[in-house]
Design an enzyme around this catalytic site. Structure first.
Site, PDB file in Angstrom:
ATOM      1  N   LYS A   1       0.844  -1.183   0.000  1.00 57.35           N
ATOM      2  CA  LYS A   1       0.000   0.000   0.000  1.00 57.35           C
ATOM      3  C   LYS A   1       0.886   1.243   0.000  1.00 57.35           C
ATOM      4  O   LYS A   1       1.996   1.226   0.543  1.00 57.35           O
ATOM      5  CB  LYS A   1      -0.891   0.032   1.240  1.00 57.35           C
TER       6      LYS A   1
ATOM      7  N   GLY B   1     -19.053   8.044  -0.886  1.00 57.60           N
ATOM      8  CA  GLY B   1     -18.126   8.013  -1.998  1.00 57.60           C
ATOM      9  C   GLY B   1     -18.529   6.975  -3.033  1.00 57.60           C
ATOM     10  O   GLY B   1     -19.670   6.490  -3.038  1.00 57.60           O
TER      11      GLY B   1
ATOM     12  N   VAL C   1     -17.762   3.709  -3.597  1.00 61.52           N
ATOM     13  CA  VAL C   1     -18.201   2.391  -3.142  1.00 61.52           C
ATOM     14  C   VAL C   1     -19.524   2.501  -2.382  1.00 61.52           C
ATOM     15  O   VAL C   1     -20.463   1.733  -2.619  1.00 61.52           O
ATOM     16  CB  VAL C   1     -17.126   1.722  -2.267  1.00 61.52           C
TER      17      VAL C   1
END
Length: 350
Positions: free
Chosen positions: A81, A185, A187
């Site tokens: 990440k 958002g 999702v």
């Protein structure tokens, strides 16, 4: 001074890279947790952190979560990440993205990036001019998969949420149920549309007023203050914003039998899984339920299948959750601990 090895969330990470490009102002942390199953894959988060230490902690936690997520999804990928440290105005420039692309490229394929919070498909296109180790790009002519992973994440969360409802409430549909969604958002919005189509009643909250109002107008959802959304009396609370929102204080105030959402690292501490379990709240481990996006990204990057394979893999998410919940009931361990143990075995860290 705390070294990276001294951070509570350092978990034998294979590498942690601190990236600086003075010309563009880029400051980033690229954390590679494991490459046991393949190249470390995980998105890039663009966020303003009050302290640099918070950015390092986020990168460590998120990369470990990606190792577990990819392993539990059956993907030939490790976990990594990136967090890019944004200024307070969240200034993002082409020069900054170019510098980041070059930094990813220097890792030679050990890390593959894609979208996360604060990053877009357009940003991935810009990065792809400087490295091939990027996914989440628009679907090219002749290609079968690609693009924004958000809708795929939302589909997996929707299916996993339904599995939780069936297990905990004995219902095969969301019709008439109250779902409280934290976030509005990409999702969260796709999840809300799925839930409304099946007859659910929604409450939503987001710090972005325009975004939450638009989603409310589209879905008929009730808008709730961000500070209140987790504590509504609801059949399901679905965290779909940032992580570490479930802790000793917030768990004590929950009024729901189910937590099932897309946010990464929802539990602030390992003990919080036990706290949810002690209250009889069914928890869907975040990196299991929210794997739909990385499933799509993996298929795009590895070119090992098409939309049918992506759908098949996403439809496997409820089964993995059921396996976790069944082992949890049989062993007396909370679902988060069970999932962690399964993932560790898969990446050779049992």
């Amino acid at each position: 001074m705390t070294t990276v090895w001294g951070y509570d969330d350092f978990d034998a990470h294979e590498a942690v890279h601190f990236v600086t490009d003075e010309a563009s102002g880029l400051r980033a942390v690229i954390a590679l947790h494991s490459t046991h199953l393949g190249p470390a894959a995980g998105g890039t988060r663009f966020w303003h952190y009050a302290k640099d230490e918070a950015a390092v902690t986020d990168a460590l936690r998120l990369s470990r979560g990606m190792s577990y997520k990819n392993a539990m999804a059956g993907l030939p990928l490790g976990g990594g990440k990136t967090v890019i440290l944004a200024d307070e105005a969240k200034t993002k420039t082409p020069e900054m993205l170019a510098a980041f692309g070059r930094a990813v490229n220097r890792l030679g394929g050990a890390y593959v990036t894609a979208e996360d919070v604060g990053m877009s498909v357009e940003d991935m296109i810009a990065i792809s001019h400087h490295t091939d180790f990027v996914a989440g790009l628009p679907v090219e002519e002749g290609a079968q998969v690609g693009g924004d992973p958000g809708p795929h994440t939302a589909l997996g969360v929707f299916l996993g949420l339904k599995a939780a409802v069936k297990r905990k409430l004995g219902k095969d549909t969301l019709d008439g149920l109250h779902i409280a969604i934290q976030g509005a958002g990409s999702v969260a919005s796709h999840l809300a549309r799925h839930a409304v189509e099946e007859g659910a009643r929604l409450s939503i909250a987001d710090v972005n007023t325009a975004r939450v109002e638009a989603l409310s107008s589209e879905t008929g959802a009730t808008i709730v203050a961000p500070a209140d959304i987790l504590f509504l009396e609801a059949d399901v609370v679905s965290p779909c914003a940032l992580g570490a929102i479930l802790n000793e204080d917030t768990i004590a105030k929950l009024n729901t039998p189910i937590i099932a959402g897309a946010a990464n690292n929802q539990l602030a501490h390992k003990e919080d899984g036990q706290r949810l379990d002690a209250r009889g709240i069914l928890y869907a481990p975040d990196y299991v339920i929210n794997a739909g996006g990385i499933i799509n990204v993996s298929t795009e990057y590895l070119k090992d299948g098409g939309p049918e394979l992506v759908r098949q893999r996403i439809e496997g998410i409820p089964g993995r959750l059921d396996q976790i919940w069944e082992e949890s009931e049989a062993s007396g361990r909370d679902p988060a601990a069970v999932a962690d143990a399964m993932a560790k075995r898969l990446i050779g860290r049992a």
